[in-house]
Design a protein around this motif. Structure first.
Motif, PDB file in Angstrom:
ATOM      1  N   SER A 159       0.836  -1.206   0.000  1.00 35.15           N
ATOM      2  CA  SER A 159       0.000   0.000   0.000  1.00 35.15           C
ATOM      3  C   SER A 159       0.867   1.250   0.000  1.00 35.15           C
ATOM      4  CB  SER A 159      -0.929   0.013   1.217  1.00 35.15           C
ATOM      5  OG  SER A 159      -0.182   0.061   2.420  1.00 35.15           O
ATOM      6  N   PHE A 160       0.234   2.347  -0.366  1.00 34.92           N
ATOM      7  CA  PHE A 160       0.852   3.675  -0.314  1.00 34.92           C
ATOM      8  C   PHE A 160      -0.064   4.586   0.494  1.00 34.92           C
ATOM      9  CE2 PHE A 160       2.610   1.745  -4.119  1.00 34.92           C
ATOM     10  CZ  PHE A 160       3.951   2.119  -4.062  1.00 34.92           C
ATOM     11  N   SER A 161       0.510   5.606   1.075  1.00 37.43           N
ATOM     12  CA  SER A 161      -0.311   6.543   1.858  1.00 37.43           C
ATOM     13  C   SER A 161      -1.262   7.290   0.937  1.00 37.43           C
ATOM     14  CB  SER A 161       0.589   7.542   2.596  1.00 37.43           C
ATOM     15  OG  SER A 161       1.198   8.434   1.665  1.00 37.43           O
ATOM     16  N   LEU A 162      -2.327   7.822   1.505  1.00 39.25           N
ATOM     17  CA  LEU A 162      -3.292   8.594   0.720  1.00 39.25           C
ATOM     18  C   LEU A 162      -2.630   9.817   0.099  1.00 39.25           C
ATOM     19  CD1 LEU A 162      -6.457   8.417   3.028  1.00 39.25           C
ATOM     20  CD2 LEU A 162      -6.013   7.154   0.912  1.00 39.25           C
ATOM     21  N   ASP A 163      -1.697  10.430   0.828  1.00 37.05           N
ATOM     22  CA  ASP A 163      -0.983  11.597   0.291  1.00 37.05           C
ATOM     23  C   ASP A 163      -0.139  11.203  -0.917  1.00 37.05           C
ATOM     24  OD1 ASP A 163      -2.072  13.302   2.118  1.00 37.05           O
ATOM     25  OD2 ASP A 163      -0.316  13.356   3.437  1.00 37.05           O
ATOM     26  N   ALA A 164       0.566  10.065  -0.808  1.00 31.59           N
ATOM     27  CA  ALA A 164       1.402   9.605  -1.925  1.00 31.59           C
ATOM     28  C   ALA A 164       0.549   9.301  -3.146  1.00 31.59           C
ATOM     29  CB  ALA A 164       2.194   8.368  -1.509  1.00 31.59           C
ATOM     30  N   LEU A 165      -0.608   8.687  -2.930  1.00 27.01           N
ATOM     31  CA  LEU A 165      -1.494   8.359  -4.040  1.00 27.01           C
ATOM     32  C   LEU A 165      -2.052   9.626  -4.688  1.00 27.01           C
ATOM     33  CD1 LEU A 165      -3.456   5.297  -2.626  1.00 27.01           C
ATOM     34  CD2 LEU A 165      -1.726   5.290  -4.418  1.00 27.01           C
ATOM     35  N   ARG A 167      -0.652  12.581  -4.783  1.00 25.53           N
ATOM     36  CA  ARG A 167       0.431  13.220  -5.551  1.00 25.53           C
ATOM     37  C   ARG A 167       0.682  12.476  -6.858  1.00 25.53           C
ATOM     38  NH1 ARG A 167       2.818  13.541  -0.361  1.00 25.53           N
ATOM     39  NH2 ARG A 167       4.126  11.729  -0.844  1.00 25.53           N
ATOM     40  N   GLN A 168       0.682  11.153  -6.783  1.00 26.18           N
ATOM     41  CA  GLN A 168       0.936  10.358  -7.980  1.00 26.18           C
ATOM     42  C   GLN A 168      -0.186  10.531  -9.004  1.00 26.18           C
ATOM     43  OE1 GLN A 168       3.758   9.007  -8.258  1.00 26.18           O
ATOM     44  NE2 GLN A 168       3.726   7.335  -9.737  1.00 26.18           N
ATOM     45  N   LYS A 169      -1.404  10.551  -8.525  1.00 21.55           N
ATOM     46  CA  LYS A 169      -2.536  10.699  -9.441  1.00 21.55           C
ATOM     47  C   LYS A 169      -2.504  12.064 -10.124  1.00 21.55           C
ATOM     48  CE  LYS A 169      -7.217   9.233 -10.055  1.00 21.55           C
ATOM     49  NZ  LYS A 169      -8.314   8.412  -9.526  1.00 21.55           N
ATOM     50  N   GLU A 170      -2.131  13.084  -9.371  1.00 21.25           N
ATOM     51  CA  GLU A 170      -2.025  14.428  -9.944  1.00 21.25           C
ATOM     52  C   GLU A 170      -0.918  14.468 -10.998  1.00 21.25           C
ATOM     53  OE1 GLU A 170      -3.061  18.128 -10.810  1.00 21.25           O
ATOM     54  OE2 GLU A 170      -4.093  16.958  -9.262  1.00 21.25           O
ATOM     55  N   LYS A 171       0.201  13.832 -10.702  1.00 21.19           N
ATOM     56  CA  LYS A 171       1.322  13.799 -11.652  1.00 21.19           C
ATOM     57  C   LYS A 171       0.924  13.082 -12.941  1.00 21.19           C
ATOM     58  CE  LYS A 171       4.871  10.947 -11.115  1.00 21.19           C
ATOM     59  NZ  LYS A 171       6.136  10.332 -10.613  1.00 21.19           N
ATOM     60  N   LEU A 172       0.264  11.941 -12.810  1.00 22.16           N
ATOM     61  CA  LEU A 172      -0.161  11.190 -13.986  1.00 22.16           C
ATOM     62  C   LEU A 172      -1.205  11.956 -14.789  1.00 22.16           C
ATOM     63  CD1 LEU A 172      -0.444   7.598 -12.451  1.00 22.16           C
ATOM     64  CD2 LEU A 172       1.339   8.424 -13.985  1.00 22.16           C
ATOM     65  N   ALA A 173      -2.125  12.581 -14.078  1.00 21.13           N
ATOM     66  CA  ALA A 173      -3.185  13.334 -14.757  1.00 21.13           C
ATOM     67  C   ALA A 173      -2.599  14.463 -15.598  1.00 21.13           C
ATOM     68  CB  ALA A 173      -4.172  13.883 -13.728  1.00 21.13           C
ATOM     69  N   GLN A 174      -1.617  15.165 -15.049  1.00 23.36           N
ATOM     70  CA  GLN A 174      -1.005  16.276 -15.773  1.00 23.36           C
ATOM     71  C   GLN A 174      -0.131  15.779 -16.922  1.00 23.36           C
ATOM     72  OE1 GLN A 174       0.994  19.043 -13.195  1.00 23.36           O
ATOM     73  NE2 GLN A 174      -0.821  19.436 -11.927  1.00 23.36           N
ATOM     74  N   THR A 175       0.646  14.743 -16.672  1.00 27.57           N
ATOM     75  CA  THR A 175       1.578  14.236 -17.689  1.00 27.57           C
ATOM     76  C   THR A 175       0.858  13.622 -18.879  1.00 27.57           C
ATOM     77  OG1 THR A 175       3.217  13.779 -15.950  1.00 27.57           O
ATOM     78  CG2 THR A 175       3.549  12.710 -18.084  1.00 27.57           C
ATOM     79  N   TYR A 176      -0.206  12.872 -18.598  1.00 26.19           N
ATOM     80  CA  TYR A 176      -0.877  12.123 -19.666  1.00 26.19           C
ATOM     81  C   TYR A 176      -2.268  12.660 -19.999  1.00 26.19           C
ATOM     82  CZ  TYR A 176       2.981   9.000 -18.719  1.00 26.19           C
ATOM     83  OH  TYR A 176       4.240   8.489 -18.547  1.00 26.19           O
ATOM     84  N   LYS A 177      -2.595  13.840 -19.453  1.00 33.36           N
ATOM     85  CA  LYS A 177      -3.879  14.492 -19.740  1.00 33.36           C
ATOM     86  C   LYS A 177      -5.055  13.567 -19.406  1.00 33.36           C
ATOM     87  CE  LYS A 177      -1.708  18.077 -21.472  1.00 33.36           C
ATOM     88  NZ  LYS A 177      -0.348  17.739 -21.053  1.00 33.36           N
ATOM     89  N   ASP A 253       7.876   3.665  -8.071  1.00 34.09           N
ATOM     90  CA  ASP A 253       7.096   4.696  -8.743  1.00 34.09           C
ATOM     91  C   ASP A 253       6.030   4.046  -9.636  1.00 34.09           C
ATOM     92  OD1 ASP A 253       6.675   7.531  -9.588  1.00 34.09           O
ATOM     93  OD2 ASP A 253       7.371   6.773 -11.518  1.00 34.09           O
ATOM     94  N   PHE A 254       6.414   3.012 -10.362  1.00 33.95           N
ATOM     95  CA  PHE A 254       5.476   2.283 -11.214  1.00 33.95           C
ATOM     96  C   PHE A 254       4.359   1.659 -10.376  1.00 33.95           C
ATOM     97  CE2 PHE A 254       4.748  -1.772 -13.819  1.00 33.95           C
ATOM     98  CZ  PHE A 254       3.845  -1.159 -14.679  1.00 33.95           C
ATOM     99  N   SER A 255       4.718   1.084  -9.242  1.00 37.17           N
ATOM    100  CA  SER A 255       3.725   0.471  -8.357  1.00 37.17           C
ATOM    101  C   SER A 255       2.745   1.506  -7.814  1.00 37.17           C
ATOM    102  CB  SER A 255       4.421  -0.250  -7.192  1.00 37.17           C
ATOM    103  OG  SER A 255       5.264  -1.281  -7.663  1.00 37.17           O
ATOM    104  N   CYS A 256       3.260   2.675  -7.480  1.00 44.91           N
ATOM    105  CA  CYS A 256       2.389   3.739  -6.977  1.00 44.91           C
ATOM    106  C   CYS A 256       1.406   4.175  -8.060  1.00 44.91           C
ATOM    107  CB  CYS A 256       3.229   4.918  -6.493  1.00 44.91           C
ATOM    108  SG  CYS A 256       2.299   6.140  -5.536  1.00 44.91           S
ATOM    109  N   SER A 257       1.857   4.189  -9.310  1.00 43.27           N
ATOM    110  CA  SER A 257       0.960   4.508 -10.424  1.00 43.27           C
ATOM    111  C   SER A 257      -0.119   3.442 -10.564  1.00 43.27           C
ATOM    112  CB  SER A 257       1.750   4.622 -11.729  1.00 43.27           C
ATOM    113  OG  SER A 257       2.645   5.712 -11.691  1.00 43.27           O
ATOM    114  N   ILE A 258       0.277   2.172 -10.472  1.00 44.86           N
ATOM    115  CA  ILE A 258      -0.699   1.076 -10.552  1.00 44.86           C
ATOM    116  C   ILE A 258      -1.742   1.218  -9.449  1.00 44.86           C
ATOM    117  CG2 ILE A 258      -0.992  -1.424 -10.268  1.00 44.86           C
ATOM    118  CD1 ILE A 258       1.683  -1.811 -11.672  1.00 44.86           C
ATOM    119  N   ALA A 259      -1.314   1.673  -8.276  1.00 39.77           N
ATOM    120  CA  ALA A 259      -2.238   1.836  -7.152  1.00 39.77           C
ATOM    121  C   ALA A 259      -3.304   2.892  -7.427  1.00 39.77           C
ATOM    122  CB  ALA A 259      -1.467   2.189  -5.885  1.00 39.77           C
ATOM    123  N   CYS A 260      -3.076   3.737  -8.430  1.00 39.47           N
ATOM    124  CA  CYS A 260      -4.055   4.762  -8.808  1.00 39.47           C
ATOM    125  C   CYS A 260      -5.133   4.213  -9.734  1.00 39.47           C
ATOM    126  CB  CYS A 260      -3.352   5.934  -9.498  1.00 39.47           C
ATOM    127  SG  CYS A 260      -2.173   6.831  -8.451  1.00 39.47           S
TER     128      CYS A 260
END
Length: 344
Positions: A159-165, A167-177, A253-260
């Motif tokens: 698992s990842f913390s809610l904060d980490a998730l 941040r990761q979701k925001e990063k993916l959303a911006q990078t990949y629209k 980092d890849f795992s955190c993305s999968i968690a999203c």
């Protein structure tokens, strides 16, 4: 028994299927120190596992003699009370034998078993249960031998913390629209050289046939980028947009993305088992060959969060591994109502 070496030095998927074993061992023996022997490519995941205290990097059976001797010396100096070889080969057996670990447990299989002083008959070749259950049986045997009560583990194992998730979701959303308000379906068309997978056309028909308004993210490991791009093009032909996610900052980092992800679709490969450890709902496609069935390589999701498909049973081994025999139009009536619970 306070200092324990656990050996699982093969592929990423196999290592993820060992996480329940680490969880059981630590929960049942909270004071013990658990060291994992793993190959270099799973070190980051091993260090992220909450039940592993230390990691030793395996140099591998092809390393030169001096390097292998150095590894044996390192294991010997750690003065382990016990070793549990979840994965047994002659190479692995010799490592713990040469290191003179007093208690050496492993499956009773082939020539390698003579180097262990505690062996469990499992007959894994029959594939009568999931790989992670075979691993857990070894841990249960060890705990029984030392008179320790067994504490059964529960998902999720990663698992990842809610904060980490967030941040990761925001990063993916911006990078990949990607639209954060929509469910994200991750699809991994690569195989990493493990079990056979669906073709690009099958994946394209499958994803295009999934109901609902979703964001589709196509993941790719090293060397799989072209396959992801081919799938993106095949989806565009079918009127379905997608984003190719083929760059990350390493396995964590890849795992955190999968968690999203809201759900994850793949063949029997490492990313599927990472998603399962995170308890992201998984859809897996497996050969029907006995050594590679959905039962044998069942991911470690909690109950109700994994759905599996494989080709119809056949006598010929080549047909058992022929993933083109999976009819996507027959899969969708089962897949759509199941995945709807996670994509709505």
């Amino acid at each position: 028994m306070k200092n324990i070496l656990v050996v699982r030095n093969d592929k990423i998927g196999d290592f993820m299927l060992a996480w329940p074993s680490f969880a059981m061992l630590k929960a049942s023996l909270p004071e013990c120190r658990i060291t994992a022997l793993v190959p270099n490519y799973t070190v980051a995941l091993a260090k992220a596992c909450p039940w592993i205290d230390e990691v030793i990097v395996d140099t591998g059976k092809d390393a030169d003699k001096l390097t292998q001797q150095s590894l044996v010396s390192k294991i010997k100096k750690a003065k382990f009370d016990a070793s549990i070889n979840l994965f047994s080969t002659t190479y692995n057996a010799l490592l713990v034998w040469k290191a003179r670990i007093p208690y050496r447990l492993a499956p009773a299989t082939k020539f390698a078993q003579i180097f262990y002083n505690r062996r469990i008959k499992q007959k894994r070749s029959q594939s009568a249960k999931p790989e992670f259950e075979y691993n857990l049986d070894l841990i249960r045997a060890f705990l029984t031998d030392i008179g320790q009560s067994v504490v059964e583990p529960k998902a999720p194992y990663f698992s990842f913390s809610l904060d980490a998730l967030a941040r990761q979701k925001e990063k993916l959303a911006q990078t990949y629209k990607l639209n954060k308000a929509l469910p994200w379906l991750f699809v991994h068309a690569g195989s990493g050289g493990s079990a056979n997978n669906l073709s690009i056309e099958q994946y394209a028909d499958l994803v295009a046939g999934i109901d609902g308004d979703i964001e589709v993210v196509l993941t790719a490991g090293p060397g799989e980028e072209e396959k992801a791009e081919q799938l993106k093009l095949a989806l565009e032909i079918r009127g379905k947009g997608s984003a190719v996610y083929d760059k990350n900052e390493g396995l964590i980092d890849f795992s955190c993305s999968i968690a999203c992800a809201s759900a994850f679709i793949a063949g029997s490969t490492g990313p599927l088992h990472i998603a399962a450890a995170l308890d992201v709902p998984t859809v897996g496609f497996f050969p029907s060959k006995r050594s590679a069935t959905p039962l044998r390589w069942k991911p470690i999701n909690s109950d109700g969060r994994h759905l599996a498909f494989c080709p119809p049973q056949a006598q010929e081994k080549s047909s058992q591994e022929d993933m083109s025999r999976i009819n996507v139009s027959s899969v969708l009536p089962t897949l759509n109502p199941w995945v709807a619970d996670f994509l709505n």
